[in-house]
Design a protein around this motif. Structure first.
Motif, PDB file in Angstrom:
ATOM      1  N   ARG A  13     -21.503  17.467 -13.785  1.00  0.00           N
ATOM      2  CA  ARG A  13     -20.193  17.839 -13.272  1.00  0.00           C
ATOM      3  C   ARG A  13     -19.260  18.166 -14.435  1.00  0.00           C
ATOM      4  O   ARG A  13     -19.210  17.465 -15.430  1.00  0.00           O
ATOM      5  CB  ARG A  13     -19.611  16.679 -12.455  1.00  0.00           C
ATOM      6  N   THR A  14     -18.543  19.248 -14.307  1.00  0.00           N
ATOM      7  CA  THR A  14     -17.605  19.654 -15.348  1.00  0.00           C
ATOM      8  C   THR A  14     -16.174  19.557 -14.829  1.00  0.00           C
ATOM      9  O   THR A  14     -15.921  19.698 -13.635  1.00  0.00           O
ATOM     10  CB  THR A  14     -17.867  21.098 -15.814  1.00  0.00           C
ATOM     11  N   THR A  15     -15.258  19.302 -15.734  1.00  0.00           N
ATOM     12  CA  THR A  15     -13.850  19.177 -15.381  1.00  0.00           C
ATOM     13  C   THR A  15     -13.013  20.035 -16.319  1.00  0.00           C
ATOM     14  O   THR A  15     -13.536  20.649 -17.262  1.00  0.00           O
ATOM     15  CB  THR A  15     -13.387  17.718 -15.495  1.00  0.00           C
ATOM     16  N   GLY A  16     -11.759  20.076 -16.058  1.00  0.00           N
ATOM     17  CA  GLY A  16     -10.878  20.873 -16.907  1.00  0.00           C
ATOM     18  C   GLY A  16     -10.826  20.364 -18.332  1.00  0.00           C
ATOM     19  O   GLY A  16     -10.634  21.119 -19.277  1.00  0.00           O
ATOM     20  N   ARG A  17     -10.993  19.050 -18.488  1.00  0.00           N
ATOM     21  CA  ARG A  17     -10.969  18.452 -19.823  1.00  0.00           C
ATOM     22  C   ARG A  17     -12.131  17.493 -19.968  1.00  0.00           C
ATOM     23  O   ARG A  17     -12.284  16.563 -19.196  1.00  0.00           O
ATOM     24  CB  ARG A  17      -9.643  17.712 -20.031  1.00  0.00           C
ATOM     25  N   GLN A  18     -12.986  17.750 -20.940  1.00  0.00           N
ATOM     26  CA  GLN A  18     -14.195  16.951 -21.106  1.00  0.00           C
ATOM     27  C   GLN A  18     -14.345  16.573 -22.573  1.00  0.00           C
ATOM     28  O   GLN A  18     -14.287  17.436 -23.453  1.00  0.00           O
ATOM     29  CB  GLN A  18     -15.423  17.755 -20.651  1.00  0.00           C
ATOM     30  N   ARG A  19     -14.552  15.294 -22.862  1.00  0.00           N
ATOM     31  CA  ARG A  19     -14.659  14.837 -24.253  1.00  0.00           C
ATOM     32  C   ARG A  19     -16.075  14.450 -24.656  1.00  0.00           C
ATOM     33  O   ARG A  19     -16.447  14.559 -25.815  1.00  0.00           O
ATOM     34  CB  ARG A  19     -13.748  13.633 -24.470  1.00  0.00           C
ATOM     35  N   ASN A  20     -16.884  13.969 -23.727  1.00  0.00           N
ATOM     36  CA  ASN A  20     -18.153  13.343 -24.081  1.00  0.00           C
ATOM     37  C   ASN A  20     -19.369  14.236 -23.924  1.00  0.00           C
ATOM     38  O   ASN A  20     -20.484  13.835 -24.250  1.00  0.00           O
ATOM     39  CB  ASN A  20     -18.346  12.073 -23.249  1.00  0.00           C
ATOM     40  N   ARG A  21     -19.222  15.451 -23.392  1.00  0.00           N
ATOM     41  CA  ARG A  21     -20.359  16.365 -23.310  1.00  0.00           C
ATOM     42  C   ARG A  21     -19.841  17.794 -23.263  1.00  0.00           C
ATOM     43  O   ARG A  21     -18.648  18.043 -23.111  1.00  0.00           O
ATOM     44  CB  ARG A  21     -21.226  16.062 -22.083  1.00  0.00           C
ATOM     45  N   ALA A  22     -20.785  18.744 -23.388  1.00  0.00           N
ATOM     46  CA  ALA A  22     -20.405  20.159 -23.404  1.00  0.00           C
ATOM     47  C   ALA A  22     -19.754  20.550 -22.083  1.00  0.00           C
ATOM     48  O   ALA A  22     -20.193  20.136 -21.011  1.00  0.00           O
ATOM     49  CB  ALA A  22     -21.652  21.010 -23.653  1.00  0.00           C
ATOM     50  N   ASN A  23     -18.711  21.356 -22.190  1.00  0.00           N
ATOM     51  CA  ASN A  23     -17.974  21.775 -20.999  1.00  0.00           C
ATOM     52  C   ASN A  23     -17.567  23.250 -21.164  1.00  0.00           C
ATOM     53  O   ASN A  23     -16.387  23.582 -21.201  1.00  0.00           O
ATOM     54  CB  ASN A  23     -16.733  20.891 -20.808  1.00  0.00           C
ATOM     55  N   PRO A  24     -18.558  24.143 -21.284  1.00  0.00           N
ATOM     56  CA  PRO A  24     -18.251  25.546 -21.576  1.00  0.00           C
ATOM     57  C   PRO A  24     -17.645  26.252 -20.371  1.00  0.00           C
ATOM     58  O   PRO A  24     -17.841  25.847 -19.224  1.00  0.00           O
ATOM     59  CB  PRO A  24     -19.622  26.137 -21.915  1.00  0.00           C
ATOM     60  N   ALA A  25     -16.938  27.326 -20.662  1.00  0.00           N
ATOM     61  CA  ALA A  25     -16.326  28.119 -19.588  1.00  0.00           C
ATOM     62  C   ALA A  25     -17.353  29.109 -19.051  1.00  0.00           C
ATOM     63  O   ALA A  25     -17.329  30.307 -19.369  1.00  0.00           O
ATOM     64  CB  ALA A  25     -15.093  28.842 -20.123  1.00  0.00           C
ATOM     65  N   VAL A  26     -18.296  28.615 -18.274  1.00  0.00           N
ATOM     66  CA  VAL A  26     -19.346  29.458 -17.698  1.00  0.00           C
ATOM     67  C   VAL A  26     -19.337  29.296 -16.184  1.00  0.00           C
ATOM     68  O   VAL A  26     -18.833  28.318 -15.655  1.00  0.00           O
ATOM     69  CB  VAL A  26     -20.749  29.098 -18.255  1.00  0.00           C
ATOM     70  N   VAL A  27     -19.940  30.296 -15.536  1.00  0.00           N
ATOM     71  CA  VAL A  27     -20.040  30.264 -14.084  1.00  0.00           C
ATOM     72  C   VAL A  27     -21.511  30.138 -13.709  1.00  0.00           C
ATOM     73  O   VAL A  27     -22.325  30.961 -14.096  1.00  0.00           O
ATOM     74  CB  VAL A  27     -19.448  31.539 -13.451  1.00  0.00           C
ATOM     75  N   GLY A  28     -21.859  29.106 -12.964  1.00  0.00           N
ATOM     76  CA  GLY A  28     -23.225  28.963 -12.494  1.00  0.00           C
ATOM     77  C   GLY A  28     -24.070  28.008 -13.306  1.00  0.00           C
ATOM     78  O   GLY A  28     -23.823  27.776 -14.496  1.00  0.00           O
ATOM     79  N   ILE A  29     -25.076  27.456 -12.643  1.00  0.00           N
ATOM     80  CA  ILE A  29     -25.967  26.476 -13.260  1.00  0.00           C
ATOM     81  C   ILE A  29     -26.791  27.096 -14.379  1.00  0.00           C
ATOM     82  O   ILE A  29     -26.941  26.523 -15.463  1.00  0.00           O
ATOM     83  CB  ILE A  29     -26.887  25.870 -12.185  1.00  0.00           C
TER      84      ILE A  29
END
Length: 304
Positions: free
Chosen positions: A159-175
């Motif tokens: 699960r990704t959120t607007g703000r993520q510190r502990n894992r990658a959270n790239p601005a991508v669409v789709g799995i």
């Protein structure tokens, strides 16, 4: 004496391997899983390949153990029957298989380090091309999806959120794009950097291989200067080094039948008091291959 659950499960695993022709073909004669070696990528690639090929049979055997009351098997099943396990398995297996010829060369009894650098540069070109060709990742992703579907596992991502510190959270669409950016490209970039830092950037240092008696016919003045420049901090003066080279070449012209053909043997036959500079260079060169592979393997293990 009654057989243990593990022994029964091992027998079941062997039986299923015999009965599953598809898995047998993929294993290509291998009949058991291999343990991972801390320092040999060849072993790591082989172990992953075997595990991936026998994955359905391994799952079946773990399910059998679980049905017999083995608690650890249930934990192991939960760990491997996940899309975020299956996709990295497929991707890392694909990448490490390409490195097998190079690691086999580096860990052989007789190792041409200059040629190894050439092969390393070839691998870098291959990985760069695959990194930039989205079709390569798409094929690997489809393979992982097909394997996951066999166990009714749906492709997913954290699960990704607007703000993520502990894992990658790239601005991508789709799995699929998420895994391409956070797993595939990240691992390839790390590996490319390691190959350059551990091998390609040491190409000048590897020229010292020209000092081996069997390579002296190809040793020219330019090689000698470049070797001295790279090892200068550990050597005496340039004039002394070049004079030493002259005597070194003459020595093996006089005794051609005694020429050693490997680095370790050459060091053993080099009188330190007569050839201190050459002895020092050979001693340093002898330590490089194993150090490179140990560091490279350990670093990659952290990523895997």
């Amino acid at each position: 004496m009654m057989a243990t659950i593990q022994e029964i499960a091992l027998g079941k695993l062997q039986d299923e391997l015999e009965q599953n022709q598809n898995v047998k073909d993929k294993l290509d004669g291998k009949t058991k899983n291999q343990t991972l070696c801390e320092t040999r990528w060849f072993s790591r690639a082989s172990a992953l390949s075997t595990f991936k090929a026998a994955f359905p049979v391994i799952v079946s055997s773990l399910e059998y153990l679980q049905s017999k009351g083995d608690g650890k098997s249930g934990v192991q099943l939960s760990a491997i029957l996940r899309f975020d396990f299956i996709l990295p398995l497929v991707i890392v297996n694909h990448i490490l298989e390409a490195i097998v010829p190079l690691t086999s060369m580096l860990q052989g009894v007789s190792c041409d380090l200059v040629e190894a650098v050439n092969e390393c540069q070839t691998l870098i070109r291959v990985f760069e091309n695959e990194r930039n060709d989205i079709a390569v990742f798409n094929c690997l992703y489809d393979e992982a999806v097909e394997l996951a579907e066999h166990f009714e596992i749906v492709p997913s991502k954290p699960r990704t959120t607007g703000r993520q510190r502990n894992r990658a959270n790239p601005a991508v669409v789709g799995i699929q794009d998420y895994w391409r950016v956070t797993l595939y490209i990240q691992f390839l970039d790390h590996l490319l950097n390691e190959l350059r830092d551990r091998l390609v950037n040491l190409v000048e240092r590897f020229l010292a291989q020209m000092l081996l008696p069997n390579n002296l016919k190809s040793l020219n003045r330019d090689h000698q200067i470049r070797i001295f420049r790279d090892y200068e901090s550990d050597l005496q003066s340039e004039d002394q080094f070049l004079l030493e080279i002259k005597r070194w070449v003459a020595r093996w012209d006089i005794y051609p039948s005694k020429k050693p053909d490997q680095l370790c043997a050459t060091l053993e036959m080099t009188p330190k008091e007569l050839y201190p500079n050459i002895f020092c260079i050979l001693q340093i060169l002898l330590t490089i291959p194993s150090t490179i592979l140990l560091n490279l393997s350990t670093s990659a293990k952290k990523r895997i």
